[in-house]
Design an enzyme around this catalytic site. Sequence first.
Site, PDB file in Angstrom:
ATOM      1  N   ASP A 260      -6.872  18.489 -15.524  1.00 20.60           N
ATOM      2  CA  ASP A 260      -7.193  17.127 -15.939  1.00 20.60           C
ATOM      3  C   ASP A 260      -6.859  17.040 -17.430  1.00 20.60           C
ATOM      4  O   ASP A 260      -7.560  17.603 -18.270  1.00 20.60           O
ATOM      5  CB  ASP A 260      -8.688  16.860 -15.680  1.00 20.60           C
ATOM      6  CG  ASP A 260      -9.103  15.443 -16.061  1.00 20.60           C
ATOM      7  OD1 ASP A 260      -8.411  14.812 -16.891  1.00 20.60           O
ATOM      8  OD2 ASP A 260     -10.131  14.962 -15.557  1.00 20.60           O
TER       9      ASP A 260
ATOM     10  N   LYS B  36      -7.836   5.939 -19.932  1.00 24.33           N
ATOM     11  CA  LYS B  36      -8.122   6.402 -21.298  1.00 24.33           C
ATOM     12  C   LYS B  36      -6.876   6.266 -22.189  1.00 24.33           C
ATOM     13  O   LYS B  36      -6.368   5.186 -22.361  1.00 24.33           O
ATOM     14  CB  LYS B  36      -8.660   7.825 -21.247  1.00 24.33           C
ATOM     15  CG  LYS B  36      -9.641   8.096 -20.098  1.00 24.33           C
ATOM     16  CD  LYS B  36     -10.906   7.268 -20.155  1.00 24.33           C
ATOM     17  CE  LYS B  36     -11.836   7.654 -19.008  1.00 24.33           C
ATOM     18  NZ  LYS B  36     -12.949   6.765 -18.840  1.00 24.33           N
TER      19      LYS B  36
ATOM     20  N   ARG C 138       0.857  -1.203   0.000  1.00 25.14           N
ATOM     21  CA  ARG C 138       0.000   0.000   0.000  1.00 25.14           C
ATOM     22  C   ARG C 138       0.890   1.250   0.000  1.00 25.14           C
ATOM     23  O   ARG C 138       0.568   2.274  -0.583  1.00 25.14           O
ATOM     24  CB  ARG C 138      -0.963  -0.006   1.189  1.00 25.14           C
ATOM     25  CG  ARG C 138      -1.800   1.254   1.276  1.00 25.14           C
ATOM     26  CD  ARG C 138      -3.090   1.141   2.104  1.00 25.14           C
ATOM     27  NE  ARG C 138      -3.056   0.183   3.168  1.00 25.14           N
ATOM     28  CZ  ARG C 138      -2.504   0.369   4.387  1.00 25.14           C
ATOM     29  NH1 ARG C 138      -1.919   1.529   4.656  1.00 25.14           N
ATOM     30  NH2 ARG C 138      -2.538  -0.581   5.298  1.00 25.14           N
TER      31      ARG C 138
ATOM     32  N   TYR D 269     -15.861  16.443 -16.601  1.00 20.98           N
ATOM     33  CA  TYR D 269     -16.404  15.086 -16.602  1.00 20.98           C
ATOM     34  C   TYR D 269     -17.421  15.001 -15.460  1.00 20.98           C
ATOM     35  O   TYR D 269     -17.130  15.446 -14.326  1.00 20.98           O
ATOM     36  CB  TYR D 269     -15.260  14.082 -16.416  1.00 20.98           C
ATOM     37  CG  TYR D 269     -15.753  12.718 -16.000  1.00 20.98           C
ATOM     38  CD1 TYR D 269     -16.602  11.990 -16.834  1.00 20.98           C
ATOM     39  CD2 TYR D 269     -15.418  12.172 -14.768  1.00 20.98           C
ATOM     40  CE1 TYR D 269     -17.091  10.754 -16.443  1.00 20.98           C
ATOM     41  CE2 TYR D 269     -15.897  10.937 -14.375  1.00 20.98           C
ATOM     42  CZ  TYR D 269     -16.738  10.238 -15.217  1.00 20.98           C
ATOM     43  OH  TYR D 269     -17.232   9.029 -14.828  1.00 20.98           O
TER      44      TYR D 269
HETATM   45  C1  LIG Z   1     -11.804  13.763 -18.298  1.00 24.43           C
HETATM   46  C2  LIG Z   1     -12.009  12.659 -17.301  1.00 24.43           C
HETATM   47  N1  LIG Z   1     -11.464  12.764 -16.084  1.00 24.43           N
HETATM   48  C3  LIG Z   1     -11.621  11.801 -15.154  1.00 24.43           C
HETATM   49  C4  LIG Z   1     -12.383  10.676 -15.404  1.00 24.43           C
HETATM   50  C5  LIG Z   1     -12.546   9.636 -14.333  1.00 24.43           C
HETATM   51  O1  LIG Z   1     -11.696   8.577 -14.569  1.00 24.43           O
HETATM   52  P1  LIG Z   1     -11.964   7.043 -14.112  1.00 24.43           P
HETATM   53  O2  LIG Z   1     -13.157   6.576 -14.858  1.00 24.43           O
HETATM   54  O3  LIG Z   1     -10.702   6.359 -14.442  1.00 24.43           O
HETATM   55  O4  LIG Z   1     -12.220   7.095 -12.631  1.00 24.43           O
HETATM   56  C6  LIG Z   1     -12.970  10.519 -16.656  1.00 24.43           C
HETATM   57  C7  LIG Z   1     -13.778   9.326 -16.946  1.00 24.43           C
HETATM   58  O5  LIG Z   1     -14.416   9.214 -17.964  1.00 24.43           O
HETATM   59  C8  LIG Z   1     -12.787  11.540 -17.627  1.00 24.43           C
HETATM   60  O6  LIG Z   1     -13.339  11.455 -18.847  1.00 24.43           O
END
Ligand SMILES: Cc1ncc(COP(=O)(O)O)c(C=O)c1O
Length: 388
Positions: free
Chosen positions: A179, A204, A55, A107
């Site tokens: 992000d 992604k 961890r 998101y």
């Molecule tokens: C731009 C963006 N940030 C964060 C996330 C969250 O990621 P996760 O699904 O890996 O938790 C997503 C998920 O689609 C996303 O499109």
Amino acid sequence: MIAKPDSKTQGFSTRAIHAGQEPEPATGAVNVPIYASSTYVQEEIGKHKGYEYSRVSNPTRDRLETNLAALEGGIAAKVFASGMAAINAVATMLKSGDHVVAGHNLYGGTPRLFNQVLANFGLSFTYVDTSNVKNVEKALQKNTRLVFLETPTNPLMELCDVHAISDVSHRHGAEVVVDNTFMSPYFQRPLELGADMVIHSTTKFLNGHSDGLGGVVVCTKAEQVEKLAFLQKAAGAIMSPFECWLILRGVKTLAVRMEQHDRNGRKVAEYLARHKKVQKVFYPGLPDHAQHKLAKKQMTGFGAMISFETGSLANANKMLRKVRVCSLAESLGGVETLISHPATMTHAAVGPEGRRKIGITDGMVRISVGIEDVDDILADLEQALAAI
Ligand SMILES: Cc1ncc(COP(=O)(O)O)c(C=O)c1O
């Protein structure tokens, strides 16, 4: 001993393939092993090889963290079990009473976490249209510690000027987190533009094969690294060694995948922009995108994420039922083309009123253009759009 690659002077692909991915010293294996071990033997109390419990740290995870820091140009990175776990870790670096300014079109899971979980612990959030730096400046308060941005936004593909927003936020004592999931470090490196941290859903483009979940925070300051390492240990939302290995493997082809995503993305966007049944296309690579100039300045490619307007929920459903090469599914950034419906999928949690306010309609469709032969993607869209 072979010298370690210099992550500052080498090109992007070289870093993707070699940073943190040096051959394993004991056997010479060219791939980083999956260290599937929860614990590590100690010679005597407190005497060990740097690992005590997974961890806290794990050799496969260390290698991935080194690699991703080198790709974004940060001093270190910390990986988590999902993109949301990474965002949660960044937010829990704050204290009760702190304020966050965030983009109004993120998101959907991000405002859900902020409003429905973290607001209960004394953090407050103000959402603004970050495509205009003045809106960010107006929203900054004495207790604003963080400005949270997505660029391009999901799914409206609005950009924000990371350099200008970083300047203004720093003057007010707030750090900027971007992000960078949609662009990947191949096309956009926010730390070079002045941001303080970058997060990704590694689920992604970084992984790129739709076969694992993960998240990363890339840091520019030792205090950030220390706090996030503590949160990995204290809260435990760490990435498993197997998932780390998947990303270490996936990231080796990031550059070639992104080039092909971008080539296909441009062709699909141009096709959709010409199509009579498509009312509007949201893609920063199109010359009529309101921030096309900023896109060219801030990014080195336009990527594979495109949204478009079909006019109604019924139209969206008619076409989405027909796709065959494109897969109707949530998520993005995989080698396969994924097509989705933001209002009922990624942005369902935002609610109808929230979506209306920022312009996400029921007829909007989002496509993450894959790296298949582009003519097959175009032919599939042609036959699916004929259903409208
Ligand atoms: C731009 C963006 N940030 C964060 C996330 C969250 O990621 P996760 O699904 O890996 O938790 C997503 C998920 O689609 C996303 O499109």
